[in-house]
Motif scaffolding. Structure first.
Motif, PDB file in Angstrom:
ATOM      1  N   PHE A   1      -8.647   1.293  -8.055  1.00 46.70           N
ATOM      2  CA  PHE A   1      -8.111   0.238  -8.901  1.00 46.70           C
ATOM      3  C   PHE A   1      -7.560   0.725 -10.231  1.00 46.70           C
ATOM      4  O   PHE A   1      -7.106  -0.069 -11.038  1.00 46.70           O
ATOM      5  CB  PHE A   1      -9.191  -0.820  -9.167  1.00 46.70           C
ATOM      6  N   GLY A   2      -7.618   2.020 -10.487  1.00 46.70           N
ATOM      7  CA  GLY A   2      -7.132   2.544 -11.754  1.00 46.70           C
ATOM      8  C   GLY A   2      -8.187   2.426 -12.831  1.00 46.70           C
ATOM      9  O   GLY A   2      -9.328   2.041 -12.572  1.00 46.70           O
ATOM     10  N   PRO A   3      -7.817   2.784 -14.054  1.00 44.55           N
ATOM     11  CA  PRO A   3      -8.796   2.731 -15.133  1.00 44.55           C
ATOM     12  C   PRO A   3      -9.306   1.315 -15.354  1.00 44.55           C
ATOM     13  O   PRO A   3      -8.573   0.349 -15.223  1.00 44.55           O
ATOM     14  CB  PRO A   3      -8.042   3.237 -16.356  1.00 44.55           C
ATOM     15  N   ARG A   4     -10.571   1.218 -15.676  1.00 44.54           N
ATOM     16  CA  ARG A   4     -11.174  -0.090 -15.909  1.00 44.54           C
ATOM     17  C   ARG A   4     -10.879  -0.570 -17.322  1.00 44.54           C
ATOM     18  O   ARG A   4     -10.727   0.212 -18.238  1.00 44.54           O
ATOM     19  CB  ARG A   4     -12.675  -0.009 -15.738  1.00 44.54           C
TER      20      ARG A   4
ATOM     21  N   PHE B   1       0.827  -1.199   0.000  1.00 47.12           N
ATOM     22  CA  PHE B   1       0.000   0.000   0.000  1.00 47.12           C
ATOM     23  C   PHE B   1       0.865   1.254   0.000  1.00 47.12           C
ATOM     24  O   PHE B   1       0.611   2.183  -0.772  1.00 47.12           O
ATOM     25  CB  PHE B   1      -0.926  -0.010   1.223  1.00 47.12           C
ATOM     26  N   ARG B   2       1.872   1.282   0.850  1.00 43.28           N
ATOM     27  CA  ARG B   2       2.755   2.467   0.918  1.00 43.28           C
ATOM     28  C   ARG B   2       3.499   2.679  -0.383  1.00 43.28           C
ATOM     29  O   ARG B   2       3.640   3.809  -0.856  1.00 43.28           O
ATOM     30  CB  ARG B   2       3.754   2.313   2.077  1.00 43.28           C
TER      31      ARG B   2
ATOM     32  N   ARG C   1      -5.207  -2.788  -5.921  1.00 45.07           N
ATOM     33  CA  ARG C   1      -4.727  -4.153  -6.151  1.00 45.07           C
ATOM     34  C   ARG C   1      -3.919  -4.656  -4.958  1.00 45.07           C
ATOM     35  O   ARG C   1      -4.099  -5.788  -4.506  1.00 45.07           O
ATOM     36  CB  ARG C   1      -3.885  -4.177  -7.422  1.00 45.07           C
ATOM     37  N   GLN C   2      -3.047  -3.806  -4.418  1.00 42.08           N
ATOM     38  CA  GLN C   2      -2.248  -4.204  -3.258  1.00 42.08           C
ATOM     39  C   GLN C   2      -3.134  -4.385  -2.029  1.00 42.08           C
ATOM     40  O   GLN C   2      -2.914  -5.286  -1.221  1.00 42.08           O
ATOM     41  CB  GLN C   2      -1.161  -3.158  -2.965  1.00 42.08           C
TER      42      GLN C   2
ATOM     43  N   ALA D   1       4.204   5.993  -5.132  1.00 44.35           N
ATOM     44  CA  ALA D   1       4.422   6.045  -6.579  1.00 44.35           C
ATOM     45  C   ALA D   1       3.265   6.740  -7.294  1.00 44.35           C
ATOM     46  O   ALA D   1       3.319   6.938  -8.503  1.00 44.35           O
ATOM     47  CB  ALA D   1       4.609   4.639  -7.135  1.00 44.35           C
ATOM     48  N   GLY D   2       2.224   7.102  -6.561  1.00 47.10           N
ATOM     49  CA  GLY D   2       1.082   7.766  -7.173  1.00 47.10           C
ATOM     50  C   GLY D   2       0.192   6.832  -7.965  1.00 47.10           C
ATOM     51  O   GLY D   2      -0.567   7.256  -8.822  1.00 47.10           O
ATOM     52  N   GLN D   3       0.276   5.538  -7.686  1.00 44.69           N
ATOM     53  CA  GLN D   3      -0.539   4.544  -8.375  1.00 44.69           C
ATOM     54  C   GLN D   3      -1.754   4.204  -7.516  1.00 44.69           C
ATOM     55  O   GLN D   3      -1.721   4.365  -6.299  1.00 44.69           O
ATOM     56  CB  GLN D   3       0.270   3.276  -8.632  1.00 44.69           C
TER      57      GLN D   3
END
Length: 177
Positions: free
Chosen positions: A132-135, A61-62, A73-74, A67-69
């Motif tokens: 989760f970012g873009p689908r 998570f950290r 998922r983590q 990293a700005g992601q």
């Protein structure tokens, strides 16, 4: 109260009865002492993995946050790992087996994708995108569908059919100054 929550006490009771039945069957097959040792070994392994999985989830998570992601998922992988470790730490052979299965990478990936899909359904699409970012979107080939054109708004007829464009500043009723 949600509908599914009313079955939780029944499910817990059923799980305890199943755990006891499996323990008795394993105890008869390999001996009582070996069955107790097996339960203790699984619980000890679960406690060790609980610490390891917790630290692994926190580091993932950290790292993603720095990293700005999107950390989703983590986080889901960490939750599945922690659930597996908790199931192993709980005394019982069935829960230990379920926890051990959640530690196997292919099963873990399946569980993680299930947790992710459930989370995406329960939160707004904006929150899901942040987590989760873009689908990934599936596109099917076929004939293009016509896009409906919005009909232009017709101006309101005022003053004998002549439209007056402008902005209403103050409404004055007839007979008042």
């Amino acid at each position: 109260m949600r509908r599914g929550l009313r079955f939780v006490p029944i499910a817990l009771l059923l799980a305890v009865v199943l755990e006891l039945a499996v323990f008795v069957l394993v105890g008869r097959a390999v001996g009582f002492g070996a069955a107790v040792l097996l339960v203790f070994a699984a619980s000890l392994l679960g406690l060790v993995l609980l610490r390891r999985e917790g630290m692994r989830a926190w580091r993932g998570f950290r790292t993603a946050a720095q990293a700005g992601q999107p950390p989703g998922r983590q986080v889901t992988d960490g939750l599945v790992g922690l659930a597996g470790a908790l199931l192993l730490a709980a005394p019982g052979l069935l829960s230990g087996l379920a926890g051990l299965l959640l530690m196997v990478p292919p099963v873990r990936r399946l569980a993680r994708s299930g947790v992710q899909r459930t989370a995406e359904r329960r939160v707004s699409s904006m929150v899901a995108g942040d987590l989760f970012g873009p689908r990934t979107v599936r596109v099917r080939q076929g004939a293009p569908q016509p896009t409906p054109r919005p009909e232009p708004e017709q101006p309101v007829a005022v003053d004998g059919g002549r439209a007056i464009e402008g902005e209403i500043v103050e409404i004055v009723e007839p007979g008042r100054n």
